[in-house]
Write a protein that holds these residues in place. Structure first.
Motif, mmCIF file in Angstrom:
data_model
loop_
_atom_site.group_PDB
_atom_site.id
_atom_site.type_symbol
_atom_site.label_atom_id
_atom_site.label_comp_id
_atom_site.label_asym_id
_atom_site.label_seq_id
_atom_site.Cartn_x
_atom_site.Cartn_y
_atom_site.Cartn_z
ATOM 1 N N PHE A 125 0.825 -1.211 0.000
ATOM 2 C CA PHE A 125 0.000 0.000 0.000
ATOM 3 C C PHE A 125 0.862 1.266 0.000
ATOM 4 N N TYR A 126 1.860 1.327 0.888
ATOM 5 C CA TYR A 126 2.692 2.535 0.971
ATOM 6 C C TYR A 126 3.631 2.671 -0.227
ATOM 7 N N SER A 127 4.002 1.566 -0.828
ATOM 8 C CA SER A 127 4.820 1.667 -2.045
ATOM 9 C C SER A 127 3.987 2.231 -3.196
ATOM 10 N N ILE A 128 2.706 1.881 -3.229
ATOM 11 C CA ILE A 128 1.805 2.439 -4.247
ATOM 12 C C ILE A 128 1.669 3.948 -4.052
ATOM 13 N N ARG A 129 1.512 4.375 -2.803
ATOM 14 C CA ARG A 129 1.332 5.803 -2.526
ATOM 15 C C ARG A 129 2.569 6.629 -2.886
ATOM 16 N N LYS A 130 3.721 5.981 -3.012
ATOM 17 C CA LYS A 130 4.948 6.704 -3.372
ATOM 18 C C LYS A 130 5.058 6.965 -4.867
ATOM 19 N N ILE A 131 4.186 6.360 -5.660
ATOM 20 C CA ILE A 131 4.245 6.550 -7.120
ATOM 21 C C ILE A 131 3.810 7.982 -7.452
ATOM 22 N N GLU A 132 4.719 8.775 -7.946
ATOM 23 C CA GLU A 132 4.470 10.204 -8.175
ATOM 24 C C GLU A 132 3.420 10.463 -9.255
#
Length: 262
Positions: free
Chosen positions: A207-214
């Protein structure tokens, strides 16, 4: 009902609003719990709760009262004595809004003005006097409604429009940061107390890796994470590093969905 996870900063903001008796204005990403806070405060303090959800067509007066002139006109068409008695008293056609109900209630209450930034830019200015003095006048009945005890007013905004300075000066402000990982764990455990630790860690990492996608148009929020976890638990789906099952619960636009596929 899952427990609302209240940060110390947010708890302090509520406390300051209670001391100063000023409205609490909350901003933050959608899905960070702005709206749920008002429900939590009302329930935890056992106070009456009045909700006013703002739309693009909302008028400030609607939160105070509404005069149903159409219903009165329709009733006047009937010659029966009971109908005519009702028509003569204009009070029968006055309906109080959320603020009006709270002002009229003899004890303390909680009022939620939800998504105030959806309304016209002048909408907040039209409520300055009422929120400052906690009173208003109904011309149709010549009534002056004054709050016997000031309600705790919680106002949410998703930052779709800038709010006027005169309005901001009358509020206590707090920005709800997106939950950090440890806080999010507590949120998940409050909703899914039996969730396995290893599964939760994998889900949060993804989930948090997805949120890091600019390039994402809309980053998934807490509510979308909860939906995703619910679907995963219901289906028994395993999490693998090279795929995101049930991605439609996290991505809410065609562009973001394509980013995930690539």
């Amino acid at each position: 009902m899952a427990e609302y996870i209240l940060s110390e900063e947010l708890r302090e903001a509520v406390h300051v609003a209670e001391i100063t008796k000023r409205p609490l204005l909350l901003k933050g990403e959608p899905g960070t719990g702005k709206t749920l806070l008002a429900t939590y405060v009302a329930e935890s303090k056992q106070l009456p709760f009045y909700r006013w959800h703002i739309k693009s067509t909302s008028l400030a007066r609607e939160g105070l009262y509404f005069y149903d002139a159409v219903a009165r006109l329709n009733d006047s068409r009937f010659p029966e004595e009971e109908a005519m008695i009702r028509v003569r008293d204009v009070k029968n056609y006055i309906r109080l809004g959320a603020l009006g109900e709270a002002f009229s209630f003899p004890k303390r209450s909680v009022v939620l003005i939800d998504e105030i930034d959806k309304a016209d830019i002048e909408f907040p200015n039209d409520l300055l006097l009422e929120l400052d003095k906690m009173e208003f006048f109904i011309p149709e009945t010549k009534e002056h409604i004054v709050a016997q005890e000031r309600p705790l007013v919680i106002i949410t905004s998703n930052n779709e429009k800038e709010l006027p300075d005169a309005f901001l000066r009358r509020c206590i402000f707090h920005y709800i940061e997106f939950p950090k990982r440890e806080t999010m764990k507590a949120i998940l455990l409050s909703h899914f107390p039996k969730i396995e630790s290893e599964f939760m860690e994998k889900a949060l990492a993804m989930f948090y890796s997805i949120r890091k996608i600019e390039s994402l148009r809309k980053k998934p929020s807490t509510s979308e994470l909860l939906d995703w976890i619910q679907v995963l638990l219901h289906s028994g789906e395993k999490l693998e590093s090279n795929s995101i099952p049930f991605a439609g619960t996290l991505f809410k636009s065609e562009e973001d969905y394509r980013v995930h596929l690539n």
